[in-house]
Design an enzyme around this catalytic site. Structure first.
Site, mmCIF file in Angstrom:
data_model
loop_
_atom_site.group_PDB
_atom_site.id
_atom_site.type_symbol
_atom_site.label_atom_id
_atom_site.label_comp_id
_atom_site.label_asym_id
_atom_site.label_seq_id
_atom_site.Cartn_x
_atom_site.Cartn_y
_atom_site.Cartn_z
ATOM 1 N N GLU A 231 0.651 6.608 -6.785
ATOM 2 C CA GLU A 231 -0.343 7.795 -6.855
ATOM 3 C C GLU A 231 0.240 9.058 -6.888
ATOM 4 O O GLU A 231 -0.229 9.941 -7.455
ATOM 5 C CB GLU A 231 -1.277 7.328 -5.667
ATOM 6 C CG GLU A 231 -2.496 8.337 -5.365
ATOM 7 C CD GLU A 231 -3.153 7.983 -4.046
ATOM 8 O OE1 GLU A 231 -3.037 8.968 -3.256
ATOM 9 O OE2 GLU A 231 -3.614 7.045 -3.980
ATOM 10 N N LYS B 63 0.696 -1.010 0.024
ATOM 11 C CA LYS B 63 0.141 0.000 0.016
ATOM 12 C C LYS B 63 1.013 1.266 -0.066
ATOM 13 O O LYS B 63 0.364 2.182 -0.772
ATOM 14 C CB LYS B 63 -0.883 0.072 1.377
ATOM 15 C CG LYS B 63 -1.756 1.135 1.240
ATOM 16 C CD LYS B 63 -2.804 1.408 0.128
ATOM 17 C CE LYS B 63 -3.959 2.341 0.239
ATOM 18 N NZ LYS B 63 -3.672 3.720 0.999
ATOM 19 N N HIS C 191 1.950 1.649 -3.490
ATOM 20 C CA HIS C 191 0.693 2.156 -4.156
ATOM 21 C C HIS C 191 0.616 3.713 -4.089
ATOM 22 O O HIS C 191 0.179 4.494 -4.850
ATOM 23 C CB HIS C 191 -0.482 1.599 -3.556
ATOM 24 C CG HIS C 191 -1.728 2.041 -3.992
ATOM 25 N ND1 HIS C 191 -2.055 3.136 -3.395
ATOM 26 C CD2 HIS C 191 -2.791 1.715 -4.741
ATOM 27 C CE1 HIS C 191 -3.592 3.510 -3.740
ATOM 28 N NE2 HIS C 191 -3.806 2.723 -4.644
#
Length: 301
Positions: free
Chosen positions: A177, A170, A173
């Site tokens: 992003e 995450k 991620h």
């Protein structure tokens, strides 16, 4: 399942709604009273203390944390005296993966299981189906897989590996992003400054109809343009950062992996304080669309 749920912010409350919709019994706690009353209104049972959460749960207990990473240790310190061997704690927030590894080790010494679950999709995803990245003991993941299936979009959850792996994936991620949002912001800033007087709303919609960069992010930009106009009125050109991008950059340096795009997007956010720009407005608008972050332009006296 019966689950204790701690933290009723935007993400937490939406996730509790989904849990109830799928037939789970939720014992909810939040530091402030208002969200607890709202949780009761939608069918959860609310309690006034963390100890009460543990008292109300049948053993082995299952507790989901959805609190800021900075307070996870404080919450655990208060919870642990009321837990026992065989209980499971899940951290669904944005914790640093090394902290999750440490917490898993510390809890395992007491016979308490720990899963780290990276959760993506914002409040909308929490309510309508999130993307879940899960780390920890595989047998505990398998024990509660039905829970993850209910909280996620179809095929929107997966086991990542040992403790910390979920939050590691995450973290990366969120770093990606950062870079994607920065590229969108810069590209639309270039188009806004051109001499063509381009229809940015129409372009955002067009990009999201079969182009290579079709994405939720571009769709959210189109939505922001519809709501705020192409000048993104009232949206700050200064961009906040919450830590995950920095963790990605630091981890990449430890692993000797160059991450220039992610690093530059992080530096942009840091430098944007006091230096607002249209690129910053676009990035801020996107943060508001998917995460509900407050991005209003500061009023000057």
């Amino acid at each position: 399942m019966q689950i204790g749920y701690i933290g009723l912010g935007k993400m937490g409350f939406a996730q509790v709604e989904r849990l109830l919709e799928y037939g789970h019994k939720v014992i909810a706690w939040n530091r402030s009273e208002g969200p607890r009353r709202e949780a009761e209104r939608i069918g959860a049972e609310s309690v006034e203390t963390l100890a009460d959460v543990c008292t109300r749960l049948k053993t082995p207990r299952l507790i989901w944390l959805m609190v800021p990473h900075a307070v996870v240790d404080d919450v655990l310190k208060e919870l642990i005296p009321h837990l026992q061997k065989g209980d499971t704690v899940i951290d669904g927030g944005n914790s640093f993966y090394k902290d999750s590894m440490r917490r898993a080790r510390e809890l395992l010494k007491k016979g308490i299981h720990f899963l780290d679950v990276g959760t993506s999709g914002g409040p909308y995803g929490a309510r309508h189906g999130a993307c879940l990245m899960i780390g920890g003991e595989k047998k505990i993941y398998e024990k509660y897989e039905k829970l993850f299936k209910d909280l996620a979009l179809l095929d929107g959850y997966a086991y990542m590996g040992s403790a910390g792996a979920g939050h590691f994936v995450k973290m990366v991620h969120n770093g990606i992003e950062y870079g994607m949002m920065q590229a969108i912001g810069e590209g639309f800033d270039v188009m806004k400054r051109s001499n063509f007087k381009l229809p940015l709303l129409k372009i955002a919609g067009l990009y999201n109809r079969g182009s290579v960069i079709e994405s939720k992010l571009v769709g959210w930009l189109a939505k922001a343009y519809k709501e705020k106009g192409e000048n993104l009125k009232g949206i700050s050109g200064e961009v906040a950062h919450s830590g995950e991008g920095l963790w990605t950059v630091q981890t990449a340096k430890d692993l000797r992996v160059p991450v220039r795009v992610i690093e530059d997007s992080l530096k942009f956010r840091v430098k944007s304080k006091g230096n607002p720009s249209y690129t910053g407005q676009v990035v801020s608008a996107l943060r508001n669309q998917f995460g509900g972050h407050s991005v209003s332009r500061k009023k000057t006296s």
